[in-house]
Write a protein that holds these residues in place. Structure first.
Motif, PDB file in Angstrom:
ATOM      1  N   PRO A  56      -7.558  36.402 -94.591  1.00 35.76           N
ATOM      2  CA  PRO A  56      -6.280  36.957 -92.686  1.00 35.76           C
ATOM      3  C   PRO A  56      -5.321  37.046 -92.731  1.00 35.76           C
ATOM      4  N   ASP A  57      -4.607  36.162 -93.891  1.00 35.28           N
ATOM      5  CA  ASP A  57      -3.028  35.890 -93.315  1.00 35.28           C
ATOM      6  C   ASP A  57      -2.574  36.405 -94.297  1.00 35.28           C
ATOM      7  N   ASP A  58      -2.847  37.514 -95.227  1.00 32.11           N
ATOM      8  CA  ASP A  58      -2.957  38.441 -96.028  1.00 32.11           C
ATOM      9  C   ASP A  58      -1.947  39.988 -95.689  1.00 32.11           C
ATOM     10  N   PHE A  59      -2.927  40.610 -93.878  1.00 32.76           N
ATOM     11  CA  PHE A  59      -2.026  41.179 -92.927  1.00 32.76           C
ATOM     12  C   PHE A  59      -1.425  40.662 -92.452  1.00 32.76           C
ATOM     13  N   ASP A  60      -0.329  40.887 -91.594  1.00 26.58           N
ATOM     14  CA  ASP A  60       0.176  40.529 -90.433  1.00 26.58           C
ATOM     15  C   ASP A  60       1.282  42.076 -90.203  1.00 26.58           C
ATOM     16  N   VAL A  61       2.273  41.368 -89.414  1.00 26.27           N
ATOM     17  CA  VAL A  61       3.311  42.251 -88.491  1.00 26.27           C
ATOM     18  C   VAL A  61       4.165  42.645 -89.751  1.00 26.27           C
ATOM     19  N   THR A  62       4.179  41.966 -90.678  1.00 27.08           N
ATOM     20  CA  THR A  62       5.758  42.406 -91.902  1.00 27.08           C
ATOM     21  C   THR A  62       5.267  43.314 -92.997  1.00 27.08           C
ATOM     22  N   THR A  63       3.937  42.628 -92.954  1.00 28.73           N
ATOM     23  CA  THR A  63       3.227  43.495 -94.500  1.00 28.73           C
ATOM     24  C   THR A  63       2.365  44.417 -94.115  1.00 28.73           C
TER      25      THR A  63
END
Length: 363
Positions: free
Chosen positions: A278-285
């Motif tokens: 889940p941390d692979d996908f965030d507002v910046t990426t």
């Protein structure tokens, strides 16, 4: 601290959307501001709009941002720094459309039903980070057009455990002539959405989901549970069947989740499920990923072709109930008592029958 920066205006596909306090920090650990969040939604615009288009949508608003100790108001505790907005906010622009929905109590509300990307940006300016669309469209709010399977890790399990169960979900769906699309929840879980024909009621869609979950539990008894009460679930993946009950919603694809990392709910290909986190996908990426792969959830958009029948799952439910003696399962606590529902009592608190009333002790 209130922002001292004046409001700014951004163009959202021909609409001017005002962003107040644009430098207000929403995610301190990441240094992300309100304007960063609004721009994120615009950058993944085709995806977030398809996920919400024409659907009654509850807004999860965090107007103070996601800071340490911030609390979301609940039915039991109305105090909090954030809240769910089920009715269209006062002063909404005239381009914000609504859909009237009915709650289990019988009360109704006019919820935001996004029709264009400017509505998403406007809602983000109000502090909306997570959008919770109903699995219906505004032209028929009584018949779901999506089946939503929520793989919810319980204590002692995590995303990797849900990822191991997910291929079995895909296999079982295929056996019933169905196809699902997976996404990260943005937290520890995995959601699988199935586009279905809007022919069945919420009760029927929930019954089909229960049948699916029971069969998955039968095949993977050490990994999957359908137990509603937390004390009975153990360290397994809970198939949260009540997410298909009326007025229970799941975070949309591309929604921002309210954790310090500013993760987002990311659509996946089935081949990716075992290898991502889940941390692979965030507002910046996510904007760069979206530009590269497009909207993987496009088949779930309202009125998209290729919808499936749940008749096979309802036939499975019939067999489970008549041949195996399965009954309905408890509804969420805010529901009135439903027909055929078992006692809604936590097992450890259930009153044991007195010896005089116990048939095994009589006679």
């Amino acid at each position: 601290m209130p922002s001292k920066t004046p409001a700014t205006e951004i163009d959202v596909r021909g609409r001017t959307v005002r962003v107040s306090s644009p430098d207000k920090v929403y995610f301190p650990a990441r240094g992300l501001t309100k304007l960063d969040v609004v721009r994120y939604f615009v950058e993944v615009g085709d995806g977030i709009l398809a996920a919400l288009l024409d659907r009654p949508t509850t807004l999860e608003r965090w107007p103070k941002g996601v800071f340490e100790g911030a609390k979301l108001a609940t039915r039991a505790d109305s105090t909090g720094d954030a809240f769910y907005q089920k009715r269209v906010p006062a002063g909404a622009p005239d381009y914000v459309r609504t859909a009237r929905i009915a709650f289990p109590s019988g009360r109704t509300a006019d919820e935001v039903a996004p029709s264009e990307l400017a509505v998403v940006a406007w809602a983000a300016n109000l502090g909306t980070l997570t959008f919770h669309p109903w699995p219906v469209t505004s032209d028929d709010v009584e018949r779901p057009d999506q089946l939503r399977i929520d793989l919810d890790p319980q204590p002692g399990t995590d995303f990797s455990d849900a990822a191991r169960v997910a291929p079995h979900v895909r296999e079982l769906l295929a056996e019933h002539g169905l196809e699902g699309w997976p996404k990260t929840s943005g937290g520890r879980g995995i959601h699988v959405f199935v586009p279905i024909e809007p022919r069945w009621t919420f009760v029927e869609a929930r019954r089909a989901t229960i049948a699916f979950g029971r069969e998955l539990e039968r095949r993977l008894p050490d990994e999957v549970t359908m137990k509603w009460w937390k004390e009975e679930r153990g360290s397994k993946i809970f198939v949260d069947y009540n997410q298909m009950a009326r007025d229970r919603t799941i975070a949309s694809a591309y929604s921002v989740r309210t954790n310090a990392r500013a993760t987002v709910s990311a659509p996946l290909t089935w081949d990716e499920v075992a290898d991502v986190h889940p941390d692979d996908f965030d507002v910046t990426t996510m904007p760069a990923r979206f530009a590269a792969v497009g909207d993987l959830f496009a088949p779930l958009a309202a009125h998209a072709p290729g919808r499936f029948s749940i008749e096979s799952l309802l036939e499975l439910a019939e067999r489970q109930e008549h041949d195996e003696g399965h009954a309905d399962l408890p509804y969420p606590p805010e529901y009135p008592k439903m027909p055929g529902e078992p006692p809604r009592v936590q097992p450890s608190r259930a009153r044991k029958p007195s010896p005089a009333a116990d048939p095994e002790t009589e006679g």
